[in-house]
Design a protein around this motif. Structure first.
Motif, PDB file in Angstrom:
ATOM      1  N   UNK A 121       0.920  -1.266   0.065  1.00 18.33           N
ATOM      2  CA  UNK A 121      -0.058   0.105  -0.018  1.00 18.33           C
ATOM      3  C   UNK A 121       0.804   1.233  -0.050  1.00 18.33           C
ATOM      4  N   UNK A 122       2.042   1.257   0.521  1.00 21.25           N
ATOM      5  CA  UNK A 122       2.987   2.225   0.416  1.00 21.25           C
ATOM      6  C   UNK A 122       3.782   2.464  -0.653  1.00 21.25           C
ATOM      7  N   UNK A 123       3.889   1.382  -1.309  1.00 24.19           N
ATOM      8  CA  UNK A 123       4.433   1.475  -2.810  1.00 24.19           C
ATOM      9  C   UNK A 123       5.929   1.103  -2.414  1.00 24.19           C
ATOM     10  N   UNK A 124       6.342   0.347  -1.304  1.00 23.40           N
ATOM     11  CA  UNK A 124       7.388  -0.187  -1.102  1.00 23.40           C
ATOM     12  C   UNK A 124       7.823   0.212   0.579  1.00 23.40           C
ATOM     13  N   UNK A 125       8.562  -0.790   0.973  1.00 25.12           N
ATOM     14  CA  UNK A 125       9.187  -0.416   2.411  1.00 25.12           C
ATOM     15  C   UNK A 125      10.099   0.823   2.658  1.00 25.12           C
ATOM     16  N   UNK A 126      10.954   1.503   1.753  1.00 23.53           N
ATOM     17  CA  UNK A 126      11.465   2.712   2.017  1.00 23.53           C
ATOM     18  C   UNK A 126      10.493   3.733   1.837  1.00 23.53           C
ATOM     19  N   UNK A 127       9.132   3.629   1.505  1.00 22.01           N
ATOM     20  CA  UNK A 127       8.361   4.790   1.544  1.00 22.01           C
ATOM     21  C   UNK A 127       7.572   4.970   2.897  1.00 22.01           C
ATOM     22  N   UNK A 128       7.755   3.798   3.599  1.00 21.21           N
ATOM     23  CA  UNK A 128       6.901   3.880   5.165  1.00 21.21           C
ATOM     24  C   UNK A 128       7.629   4.747   5.734  1.00 21.21           C
ATOM     25  N   UNK A 129       9.105   4.971   5.767  1.00 19.09           N
ATOM     26  CA  UNK A 129       9.727   5.917   6.718  1.00 19.09           C
ATOM     27  C   UNK A 129       9.139   7.351   6.300  1.00 19.09           C
ATOM     28  N   UNK A 130       9.006   7.597   5.096  1.00 18.41           N
ATOM     29  CA  UNK A 130       8.735   8.868   4.592  1.00 18.41           C
ATOM     30  C   UNK A 130       7.288   9.149   4.881  1.00 18.41           C
ATOM     31  N   UNK A 131       6.362   8.229   4.656  1.00 16.90           N
ATOM     32  CA  UNK A 131       4.924   8.310   5.208  1.00 16.90           C
ATOM     33  C   UNK A 131       4.868   8.599   6.392  1.00 16.90           C
ATOM     34  N   UNK A 132       5.610   7.788   7.455  1.00 18.56           N
ATOM     35  CA  UNK A 132       5.394   8.126   8.865  1.00 18.56           C
ATOM     36  C   UNK A 132       5.940   9.430   9.417  1.00 18.56           C
ATOM     37  N   UNK A 133       6.899   9.823   8.648  1.00 20.61           N
ATOM     38  CA  UNK A 133       7.377  11.552   8.866  1.00 20.61           C
ATOM     39  C   UNK A 133       5.979  12.507   8.646  1.00 20.61           C
ATOM     40  N   UNK A 134       5.634  12.255   7.356  1.00 17.81           N
ATOM     41  CA  UNK A 134       4.479  12.915   7.048  1.00 17.81           C
ATOM     42  C   UNK A 134       3.285  12.799   7.925  1.00 17.81           C
ATOM     43  N   UNK A 135       2.952  11.705   8.471  1.00 16.19           N
ATOM     44  CA  UNK A 135       1.922  11.375   9.152  1.00 16.19           C
ATOM     45  C   UNK A 135       2.182  12.045  10.632  1.00 16.19           C
ATOM     46  N   UNK A 136       3.338  11.908  11.028  1.00 16.86           N
ATOM     47  CA  UNK A 136       3.712  12.637  12.178  1.00 16.86           C
ATOM     48  C   UNK A 136       3.547  14.327  12.139  1.00 16.86           C
ATOM     49  N   UNK A 137       4.024  14.625  11.094  1.00 18.94           N
ATOM     50  CA  UNK A 137       3.954  16.228  10.919  1.00 18.94           C
ATOM     51  C   UNK A 137       2.481  16.520  11.036  1.00 18.94           C
ATOM     52  N   UNK A 138       1.532  15.810  10.557  1.00 20.46           N
ATOM     53  CA  UNK A 138       0.088  16.253  10.484  1.00 20.46           C
ATOM     54  C   UNK A 138      -0.482  15.948  11.843  1.00 20.46           C
ATOM     55  N   UNK A 139       0.013  15.018  12.452  1.00 22.76           N
ATOM     56  CA  UNK A 139      -0.598  14.754  13.871  1.00 22.76           C
ATOM     57  C   UNK A 139      -0.124  15.797  14.677  1.00 22.76           C
ATOM     58  N   UNK A 140       1.098  16.087  14.773  1.00 22.08           N
ATOM     59  CA  UNK A 140       1.875  17.232  15.420  1.00 22.08           C
ATOM     60  C   UNK A 140       1.188  18.549  15.455  1.00 22.08           C
ATOM     61  N   UNK A 141       0.973  18.976  13.892  1.00 25.45           N
ATOM     62  CA  UNK A 141       0.476  20.290  13.424  1.00 25.45           C
ATOM     63  C   UNK A 141      -1.198  20.418  13.977  1.00 25.45           C
ATOM     64  N   UNK A 142      -1.757  19.215  14.197  1.00 25.49           N
ATOM     65  CA  UNK A 142      -3.122  19.236  14.839  1.00 25.49           C
ATOM     66  C   UNK A 142      -3.008  19.506  16.305  1.00 25.49           C
ATOM     67  N   UNK A 143      -1.631  19.631  16.917  1.00 24.10           N
ATOM     68  CA  UNK A 143      -1.615  19.752  18.324  1.00 24.10           C
ATOM     69  C   UNK A 143      -1.760  18.413  19.169  1.00 24.10           C
ATOM     70  N   UNK A 144      -1.645  17.219  18.697  1.00 23.91           N
ATOM     71  CA  UNK A 144      -2.089  16.083  19.224  1.00 23.91           C
ATOM     72  C   UNK A 144      -1.093  15.911  20.328  1.00 23.91           C
ATOM     73  N   UNK A 145      -1.390  15.398  21.460  1.00 25.56           N
ATOM     74  CA  UNK A 145      -0.512  14.964  22.556  1.00 25.56           C
ATOM     75  C   UNK A 145      -0.326  13.557  22.436  1.00 25.56           C
ATOM     76  N   UNK A 146       0.299  13.042  23.504  1.00 23.39           N
ATOM     77  CA  UNK A 146       0.673  11.680  23.369  1.00 23.39           C
ATOM     78  C   UNK A 146      -0.375  10.629  23.932  1.00 23.39           C
TER      79      UNK A 146
END
Length: 142
Positions: free
Chosen positions: A100-125
């Motif tokens: 679904x990610x288009x390859x294993x290497x893309x998971x790290x990039x996707x995780x960085x994008x997801x974390x940035x979105x999550x943090x931009x929403x002001x999510x706590x832990x």
């Protein structure tokens, strides 16, 4: 429809990350409570991804794979302790996540994008990034 918070990630990308996290949670469960929590987490993801796949006419996961995952995560079935089924689900989650990610290497990039979105929403832990991923997938069709 997809909420504005997830516009930067497709439903396939969200699913890829959620499946990767779900595989890791099952693999690292070190107590009965952690294992049952990981099973429930997997069941929530597979339930929604099955609906998404049917709605969008995805070829993967197909209905048979979704049915297998849901049977494997059923608490009454999982209580039997079939390690081979759990290991198979971990392997399936990992392979489908990469696909679904288009390859294993893309998971790290996707995780960085997801974390940035999550943090931009002001999510706590409280629920963490993994909880946000599942909630976003569950709200996809809302």
């Amino acid at each position: 429809m997809v909420s504005s918070r997830a516009q930067a990630l497709s439903i396939a990308e969200l699913g890829a990350l959620a499946l990767s996290d779900a595989a890791a949670a099952l693999d690292s469960a070190d107590s009965a409570a952690a294992f049952l929590g990981a099973l429930d987490h997997n069941r929530r993801i597979w339930t929604r991804l099955g609906e998404v796949a049917a709605t969008l006419s995805w070829t993967v996961p197909d209905s048979e794979l979704v049915a297998y995952a849901l049977r494997t995560t059923d608490p009454s079935v999982a209580a039997a302790g079939r390690d081979d089924h759990i290991q198979s689900l971990i392997d399936i989650n990992t392979r489908l996540s990469a696909q679904l990610a288009g390859g294993d290497a893309d998971l790290a990039r996707l995780r960085e994008r997801a974390r940035a979105l999550w943090e931009a929403e002001g999510r706590d832990g409280a629920d963490g990034l993994g909880g946000w991923l599942v909630a976003t997938i569950e709200g996809w069709a809302d």
